[in-house]
Design an enzyme around this catalytic site. Structure first.
Site, short mmCIF file in Angstrom:
data_model
loop_
_atom_site.label_atom_id
_atom_site.label_comp_id
_atom_site.label_asym_id
_atom_site.label_seq_id
_atom_site.Cartn_x
_atom_site.Cartn_y
_atom_site.Cartn_z
N GLU A 288 4.38 -4.57 -1.48
CA GLU A 288 5.12 -5.95 -1.62
C GLU A 288 5.87 -6.68 -3.01
O GLU A 288 6.33 -6.20 -3.92
CB GLU A 288 5.91 -7.06 -0.83
CG GLU A 288 6.22 -5.95 0.08
CD GLU A 288 4.89 -4.84 0.74
OE1 GLU A 288 4.29 -4.63 2.09
OE2 GLU A 288 3.57 -5.26 0.70
N SER B 233 11.15 3.93 7.55
CA SER B 233 12.58 2.40 8.59
C SER B 233 13.41 1.90 7.89
O SER B 233 14.43 2.04 9.07
CB SER B 233 10.80 2.36 9.39
OG SER B 233 10.02 2.05 9.44
#
Length: 317
Positions: A60, A39
């Site tokens: 993350e 993406s």
């Protein structure tokens, strides 16, 4: 500097291709992603330089901490994921592990703003620019098209210090001529000069603002259009000079009006040249699921809707 070719292209693809080109030139460049390489288009870098690409998984916080560690060892890490997750989930790590020691980490977040579309409010980062602006020493950039994105990524590779770069999910129309455009981190760009009102924008809303200026011209309104890719540090001089000429300012952004371009411009003007400002973006609200053009229209960010708001602001309707 501007192009007449308004073909829509993928900013994310431009980011991936530019990373690969830079990777060939500089072996210190490394890339990290949080399981979204297809993406964000960092998969291009992963394919050519697998030994310098790190898929951190859906983690993350770990990605940002690892990027900080790589920067501490002299590498130039580019860390990518969706803007919502980069700035939301990893806030602590960005602030304390990257911002505080002023490490040379480039956070390039994709899927910013309401144009994430059908994924809805949970994925539509409307606060990311505001969050990153608040971190001391963090440069914040929102490029408008592919040509500018390529130049911004090249600049980021040379710049020493933490940086947040926000790019769109959607294909965006070309605005700048690739052969003549030159990114200047210190100066906003006056796209068109005008006398009646100053429009300040960046990112994918620049193309909409250009359409807005054309509509206003047909109505007899001379609008000055300022492209502000670098939200922090902001070019105060250009903003103040334009406001002093028109005395009315409109900010346009695919972001909340709280903390983004609108706030940055208001802060600059309040301290230097108080002028009336209309902030256009999303108000104190979350986004919603829908096709991206429908959402742009719903939130008043298309050229026609922008022109209507500006005319009302000027008392012309």
């Amino acid at each position: 500097m501007l192009t007449n070719n308004r073909e829509r292209k993928s900013i994310r693809s431009e980011y991936g291709k530019t990373l690969v080109a830079l990777g060939r030139e500089n072996k210190d460049i490394v890339v990290l992603d949080a399981d979204l390489a297809c993406s964000t288009q960092t998969a291009m870098f992963a394919k050519e330089f697998p030994e310098r690409f790190f898929n951190m998984g859906i983690a993350e916080q770990d990605m940002m901490s690892t990027a900080a560690g790589l920067a501490a060892e002299g590498k130039i890490p580019f860390a990518s994921t969706f803007a919502m997750f980069a700035t939301g989930r990893a806030w602590d790590q960005i602030r304390n592990s990257i911002g505080y020691p002023h490490f040379n980490v480039k956070i390039v977040a994709t899927h910013g703003g309401i144009t994430v579309g059908e994924d809805g409010a949970s994925h539509q980062a409307l606060e990311d620019v505001s969050i990153m602006r608040s971190i001391p020493g963090m440069m914040v950039i929102v490029p408008a098209d592919c040509a500018e994105t390529a130049e911004v990524i090249k600049f980021a590779a040379k710049y020493k210090g933490p940086m947040y770069i926000r790019i769109a999910r959607t294909n965006v129309p070309d605005v700048f001529d690739r052969e003549t455009y030159c990114f200047n981190p210190d100066k906003a760009l006056i796209v068109e000069e005008g006398l009646d009102v100053s429009l300040v924008t960046n990112g994918e809303t620049l193309a909409e603002a250009i359409d807005c200026v054309a509509i206003l011209k047909e109505k007899g309104i001379s609008a000055e259009l300022i492209h502000l890719p670098v939200v922090k540090p902001i070019d105060v001089e250009t903003i103040v000079k334009s406001a002093a000429k028109t005395n009315k300012v409109v900010t346009i952004e695919n972001h909340s009006i709280i903390g983004g371009v609108g706030s940055a411009v208001c802060e600059a003007l309040s301290e230097n040249y108080p002028a009336k400002v209309l902030r256009i973006g999303t108000n104190d609200e979350f986004g919603q699921s829908g096709e991206q053009r429908e959402l742009m229209n719903y939130y008043g960010l298309t050229g026609e809707k922008l022109a209507q708001k500006v005319l009302k602001f000027l008392g012309k309707i």
